[in-house]
Design an enzyme around this catalytic site. Structure first.
Site, PDB file in Angstrom:
ATOM      1  N   ASP A  84       0.838  -1.198   0.000  1.00 30.85           N
ATOM      2  CA  ASP A  84       0.000   0.000   0.000  1.00 30.85           C
ATOM      3  C   ASP A  84       0.875   1.250   0.000  1.00 30.85           C
ATOM      4  O   ASP A  84       1.972   1.272   0.543  1.00 30.85           O
ATOM      5  CB  ASP A  84      -0.984   0.003   1.170  1.00 30.85           C
ATOM      6  CG  ASP A  84      -0.438  -0.681   2.421  1.00 30.85           C
ATOM      7  OD1 ASP A  84       0.787  -0.907   2.502  1.00 30.85           O
ATOM      8  OD2 ASP A  84      -1.233  -1.007   3.312  1.00 30.85           O
ATOM      9  N   GLU A 145      -6.061   3.392   3.129  1.00 27.19           N
ATOM     10  CA  GLU A 145      -6.469   3.982   4.398  1.00 27.19           C
ATOM     11  C   GLU A 145      -7.900   4.524   4.405  1.00 27.19           C
ATOM     12  O   GLU A 145      -8.432   4.824   5.479  1.00 27.19           O
ATOM     13  CB  GLU A 145      -5.507   5.120   4.778  1.00 27.19           C
ATOM     14  CG  GLU A 145      -4.098   4.660   5.147  1.00 27.19           C
ATOM     15  CD  GLU A 145      -4.016   3.999   6.510  1.00 27.19           C
ATOM     16  OE1 GLU A 145      -5.052   3.927   7.204  1.00 27.19           O
ATOM     17  OE2 GLU A 145      -2.918   3.559   6.882  1.00 27.19           O
TER      18      GLU A 145
END
Length: 395
Positions: A84, A145
């Site tokens: 990520d 997120e």
């Protein structure tokens, strides 16, 4: 670690040294220039610049910042890795020489470490003999997120489907583990999550004249207390459940009762059937508590990420493979965790392994002082290399 894996690791050791140096430099650059969810364009550019010309097919995801890097191998099966890219809206206070130069934005969840490990793995994999490595697909994911996350667009993309892995891997920085330690757990590991938004509407006015009002603040207090019975009285005692409210907003003042109050919270659990029932209970309790007090409730529950389930076979294989690795000092059995990660979507579609990488930080994730140790990058790269070479798709 098998003799074959050990021999291959020896063959790539020189390339690995260079790969680790490049990964460390990339980590510092990424940490110095963090980018929020959906805005990781400079990060993506750095990834392309690092991998182009190295034998990778670089594949953008349409309409997204995410990108894939595909490296063909022996062709018998494929291994995928998710890394990520996004940072958090936090003002960094670490005083690192490569601290964030972007005010109010920081890599406080370790995604810069995740990216460095992925780049180190990718660069080292190029040096492996093609007939000794599986096909490799590195997924550089934007927006983990924030909902709805970046995993689903990757999974739906033609590029991912064309190079669909048989195994998916991911790691996450863990501040409570020392460098050299890994943590993993078979089966359900991380919870599902829902955003819970409740707006209570009453009739506001002067706080000294409450008899003519419908006070939504008192209603909100009663609602929060009543909703706690979902975890304490409705959930099975052996089924982890969390319902917390972290934000209350209203338009009132010291002597003004507002017309409305908004509650924002989160629901976490591990069972999809109970998750659906809990959402119904939230709506029922909020609606009827408000009605009992003469108010109304508007309930909006947004589905977040599902439960992350690790393949028991891959966890067992990983422990065997890594047990003799000189880079790994310990493999810790983890407890279930109530946080979420959209890697769960990958785990729903293929056998997957998500584990924790010890980074030995005195401050936790999402802290302005979070400061993972640099040595964790090499441990992560070496662990991932061993897993890519050694894991076999479960039967």
């Amino acid at each position: 670690m098998s003799q074959a894996i050990h021999r291959t690791m020896q063959q790539v050791e020189r390339a690995l040294t260079e790969a680790l140096a490049l990964a460390a430099a990339a980590r510092e650059h990424i940490h110095r220039h963090p980018e929020l969810s959906g805005q990781e364009r400079e990060t993506a550019t750095l990834i392309v610049r690092t991998l182009e010309g190295k034998g990778f097919e670089l594949l953008p995801i349409p309409g997204q910042v995410s990108l894939l890097a595909y490296l063909p191998g022996h062709g018998r099966y494929a291994v995928g890795l998710r890394a990520d890219m996004d940072a958090l809206p936090i003002q960094e206070q670490t005083n690192l020489p490569y601290a964030s130069q972007h005010p109010g934005i920081m890599h406080a969840c370790g995604h810069d470490i995740h990216l460095a490990v992925a780049l180190g793995l990718a660069l080292a994999a190029v040096a492996m003999p093609t007939d000794q490595r599986p096909d490799l697909l590195v997924c550089f994911e934007s927006s983990e997120e924030v909902l709805p996350g970046g995993a689903l667009p990757i999974l739906a993309s033609p590029a991912f489907q064309r190079h669909r892995p048989d195994i998916m891997l991911a790691l996450h920085a863990e501040p409570t583990l020392p460098v050299g330690a890994l943590g993993m757990r078979p089966g359900p590991y991380m919870a599902s999550g829902n955003e819970v938004n409740i707006t209570l509407r009453g009739r506001g006015g002067h706080a000294a004249l409450p008899h003519g009002l419908v006070d939504p603040i008192v209603c909100a207090a009663q609602t929060i207390i009543a909703l706690q019975t979902i975890a304490s009285r409705n959930a099975h005692p052996l089924l982890p459940t969390v319902l917390s409210f972290g934000h209350i907003e209203n338009g009132g003042a010291m002597n003004i009762v507002p017309d409305w109050v908004r509650l924002e919270g989160t629901l976490r659990t591990f069972d999809e059937q109970w998750r659906a029932e809990a959402k119904e209970r939230i709506a029922h309790i909020a609606t009827h508590t408000a009605q009992a007090m003469g108010a109304t409730a508007e309930v909006d529950i947004v589905d977040g990420y599902p439960t992350l389930v690790n393949s028991p076979s891959l966890v067992a294989q990983a422990k065997r493979i890594l047990a003799s690795s000189p880079a790994i000092d310990a493999i810790v059995d983890l407890e279930q965790r109530m946080t979420t990660d959209d890697f769960a979507y990958f785990a729903q579609q293929m056998p997957s392994l998500y584990f924790r990488l010890g980074v030995d930080s005195p401050h936790g994730l999402h802290s302005a002082h979070f400061c993972p140790k640099d040595g964790a990058i090499e441990v992560g790269v070496r662990a991932m290399l061993a897993l890519v070479l050694g894991l076999q798709p479960p039967a």
